[in-house]
Scaffold this motif. Structure first.
Motif, PDB file in Angstrom:
ATOM      1  N   VAL A  71       0.835  -1.205   0.000  1.00 31.89           N
ATOM      2  CA  VAL A  71       0.000   0.000   0.000  1.00 31.89           C
ATOM      3  C   VAL A  71       0.872   1.259   0.000  1.00 31.89           C
ATOM      4  O   VAL A  71       0.722   2.137  -0.863  1.00 31.89           O
ATOM      5  N   PHE A  72       1.783   1.353   0.965  1.00 34.37           N
ATOM      6  CA  PHE A  72       2.617   2.549   1.077  1.00 34.37           C
ATOM      7  C   PHE A  72       3.621   2.633  -0.073  1.00 34.37           C
ATOM      8  O   PHE A  72       3.911   3.722  -0.580  1.00 34.37           O
ATOM      9  N   ALA A 105       1.909   3.858  -3.259  1.00 37.16           N
ATOM     10  CA  ALA A 105       1.557   5.278  -3.142  1.00 37.16           C
ATOM     11  C   ALA A 105       2.796   6.161  -3.266  1.00 37.16           C
ATOM     12  O   ALA A 105       2.805   7.145  -4.027  1.00 37.16           O
ATOM     13  N   SER A 145       4.531   5.828  -6.855  1.00 41.65           N
ATOM     14  CA  SER A 145       3.697   6.439  -7.896  1.00 41.65           C
ATOM     15  C   SER A 145       3.753   7.955  -7.785  1.00 41.65           C
ATOM     16  O   SER A 145       3.861   8.666  -8.791  1.00 41.65           O
ATOM     17  N   ALA A 146       3.705   8.457  -6.542  1.00 44.45           N
ATOM     18  CA  ALA A 146       3.807   9.906  -6.335  1.00 44.45           C
ATOM     19  C   ALA A 146       5.162  10.424  -6.799  1.00 44.45           C
ATOM     20  O   ALA A 146       5.259  11.511  -7.393  1.00 44.45           O
ATOM     21  N   CYS A 166       9.821   1.258   0.485  1.00 47.53           N
ATOM     22  CA  CYS A 166       9.343   2.398   1.272  1.00 47.53           C
ATOM     23  C   CYS A 166      10.500   3.256   1.775  1.00 47.53           C
ATOM     24  O   CYS A 166      10.382   4.484   1.840  1.00 47.53           O
TER      25      CYS A 166
END
Length: 309
Positions: A26-27, A30, A33-34, A274
């Motif tokens: 999930v992280f 995100a 992609s950002a 991450c």
């Protein structure tokens, strides 16, 4: 190999894997992609650093895309007709892992050249060269990981199998493991540490502001941590598992502990998707700090050469 069952470890990892994989997925999706949106859409112009960081984000996304399949393979056997697809996924997983390792090392080398060799940096550093290096990394890791297609022990014909689990003894040969440990981790780690130490020394000795010096040093330390924390346990575990698979370690309890260690350490290695976000967050500061140090280094070098005349 001795008859030592690791079913207890596998049962434990079925629960632990999901606890780790879901937040990382999930992280990681995100953040990466950002990062791609920022690098490709919002930045006014490309730099050498942003090209390398874009490549790192792509590698991280490639690794993250394997996680849903790994989560499925934890609890389900796959049909025989999925063998080629399984090998393809396993190959991409290692492409992403070692592609990330080499990209992080190239970022450190690029930073080292910019900070410690400002005159040469103008000749060596360019967006074109950074792009060529990134393309070479992709080609190199794809070729280097291609033997994975031959490392599987599929069992008898018609039987289901566990993907991402159970490489044959060929995959644990001495030559393979030596190449993996030396060229996949030890050599890149040595280059990264050496470049980072030299860059930190130069930053601390520069006439830049105290705040900028400290920011630059923190960035380098965070990059080191993002590399060493995930990848060191993983490669120690791979070496220990090599000792098990080649019957250097015969004690069943030790084998179970190593089986648990290698699976946990690989999960930790996935967290790098991450941790790399630390590099994304500081990328603008790093570029500014590097430019400031570069200008000061050039100015100092010109002053020295003028006084010598």
């Amino acid at each position: 190999m001795t008859n030592c069952s690791t079913k207890e470890v596998d049962t434990l990892m079925q629960k632990l894997d999901l606890i780790i994989y879901v937040p990382v997925l999930v992280f990681g999706l995100a953040l990466n992609s950002a990062a791609l949106v920022v690098f490709c859409q919002l930045l006014r112009k490309w730099t050498e650093s942003s090209i390398y960081m874009t490549n790192l984000a792509l590698m991280d996304l490639l690794l993250l895309l394997q996680l849903p399949f790994k989560m499925h393979a934890i609890r389900h056997e796959w049909a025989e007709d999925k063998k080629l697809f399984c090998s393809f996924l396993e190959s991409l997983y290692f492409v992403a892992m070692y592609g990330s390792i080499y990209t992080i090392v190239c970022i450190a080398i690029d930073r080292y050249i910019a900070i410690n060799h400002p005159f040469r940096a103008k000749q060596v550093r360019s967006k074109k060269n950074a792009l060529i290096v990134c393309i070479f990394i992709w080609v190199f890791v794809m070729v280097a990981t291609s033997p994975i297609y031959t490392f599987r022990d599929w069992g008898r014909k018609g039987e289901n199998f566990n993907c991402f689990h159970g490489f044959s003894k060929k995959g644990w040969s001495t030559a393979i493991i030596v190449c993996l440990e030396v060229f996949g981790f030890l050599l890149p780690a040595a280059v990264l540490v050496a470049c980072s130490i030299q860059s930190i020394r130069t930053l601390k000795a520069s006439k830049n502001s105290h705040h900028n010096r400290q920011a630059g040093v923190r960035i380098i330390y965070s990059s080191l941590a993002a590399f060493l924390v995930p990848f060191t346990p993983c490669h120690v575990a791979i070496f220990l598992q090599y000792l098990v698979r080649n019957e250097f370690i015969l004690d069943c309890k030790q084998q179970k502990n190593i089986a648990l260690f290698i699976q946990v350490s690989i999960n930790i290695a996935n967290v790098t998707c991450c941790l790399d976000a630390l590099c994304y967050y500081f990328i603008a500061k790093e570029v500014r700090s590097t430019k400031d140090t570069l200008r000061l280094s050039i100015s100092r070098a010109r002053t020295t050469s003028t006084s010598d005349v």
